[in-house]
Scaffold this motif. Structure first.
Motif: not given
Length: 330
Positions: A207-221
């Motif tokens: 559950k942590l991997l998609p958060l730090v690798i997918l969602w957080l980068p997308l939110i920053f972008i």
């Protein structure tokens, strides 16, 4: 991995299988045509990313910090597709479905590392565009070669650490029943769900991997481009807004190509056939590395001019060699 397990307790014994069986594409009609498609996608990816890396190395005009991130993206794309596609073709085209336990974990590590790095590299490029457009007078100070190299290096360290943790947690699992992975590669989620002992830590890291690798980068972008849009709305003329926005088009295309297929696949995960999910996820993995160099060559004027210059020099060199050879023969 033995060191990792020893930290958990000296008397713990884990039942590791001799091999896993990758079964992802088995049963999909006419799948051999898809393997041919994968092969051509891989060849285009290798050629495109190699050209981008070579152009950035050879052209002294491409020495801006931005191109450090572009070079790193091409490297991650090339390395990622080289780790994934040849092995997938070997497994399914030549029926080598049995993959040794340690080889499977190594396969997982390289695939996840490169795919994760592609997302974080898009963060570096979005930060570059954010500063260049919203704080142009401070760009030379804020985005230096040293800063970009440090940012890229920190992303690599972070990604390698997180993926190593995920792989390390897999080694504490025991496999008592099935060893069949219903995916096209050694998928972390598919592996840990096969375990017969406590897999709570693996579920947490999954559950942590998609958060730090997918969602957080997308939110920053998304935040970056929201702020860029706000900054451009204050620019006096439409021409200035269009000119500034054009510098973002290549990066926006890369973001769309990487994130949209992933988000669509995961949002429809319960509504699509497992075979369709496997095909979609495999395309999501291999397509961006092929399209990224094409987009940068076509959309970035500096790289486009450098490629033209490189091919022009190569053509002139060939003509010179032919003339010299003809002179010698006479």
């Amino acid at each position: 991995m033995d060191l990792f397990n020893s930290a958990l307790g000296k008397n713990i014994t884990f039942m590791h299988p001799a091999y896993f069986i990758i079964s992802g594409f088995i049963g999909i009609p006419h799948v051999k045509y898809y393997y041919v498609f994968l092969f051509f996608v891989y060849i285009i990816s290798v050629l495109g990313n190699t050209i981008v890396m070579a152009v950035i190395c050879l052209d002294h005009n491409l020495r801006a910090p931005k191109y450090i991130a572009v070079f790193n993206l091409a490297f991650a794309d090339l390395f990622g597709n080289s780790a994934l596609v040849p092995k997938v073709l070997d497994i399914f085209l030549f029926n080598h479905h049995h993959i040794p336990y340690n080889d499977c974990l190594t396969f997982l590590f390289f695939c996840y590392t490169c795919l994760s790095m592609q997302a974080l590299n898009l963060v570096a490029l979005s930060y570059d565009r954010l500063i260049a457009i919203t704080f142009p007078l401070h760009y030379q100070v804020k985005v230096t070669h040293r800063f970009m190299l440090s940012l890229i290096a920190s992303f690599w360290v972070f990604v390698i650490t997180v993926v190593l943790l995920a792989v390390g947690l897999l080694t504490r699992l025991s496999f008592c029943e099935s060893v069949v992975i219903n995916s096209y590669f050694c998928d972390h989620g598919q592996i840990y769900r096969l375990a017969c002992n406590d897999r709570t830590p693996n579920s947490v890291i999954a559950k942590l991997l998609p958060l730090v690798i997918l969602w957080l980068p997308l939110i920053f972008i998304l935040f970056s481009y929201s702020y860029i849009g706000y900054a451009l709305s204050k620019v006096a003329t439409v021409q200035e807004r269009v000119k500034a926005f054009k510098t973002c088009t290549s990066h926006l295309l890369l973001v769309a190509i990487y994130f949209l297929p992933v988000l669509m696949t995961f949002s429809l995960v319960g509504n699509i056939h497992p075979n369709a999910r496997i095909i979609n996820l495999s395309l999501t993995s291999i397509f961006p590395p092929m399209l990224n160099p094409i987009i940068y060559v076509l959309q970035t004027q500096e790289i486009k001019e450098s490629v033209k210059k490189l091919f022009k020099i190569t053509k002139q060199s060939k003509i010179t060699v032919i003339i010299i050879n003809q002179s010698i023969n006479k």
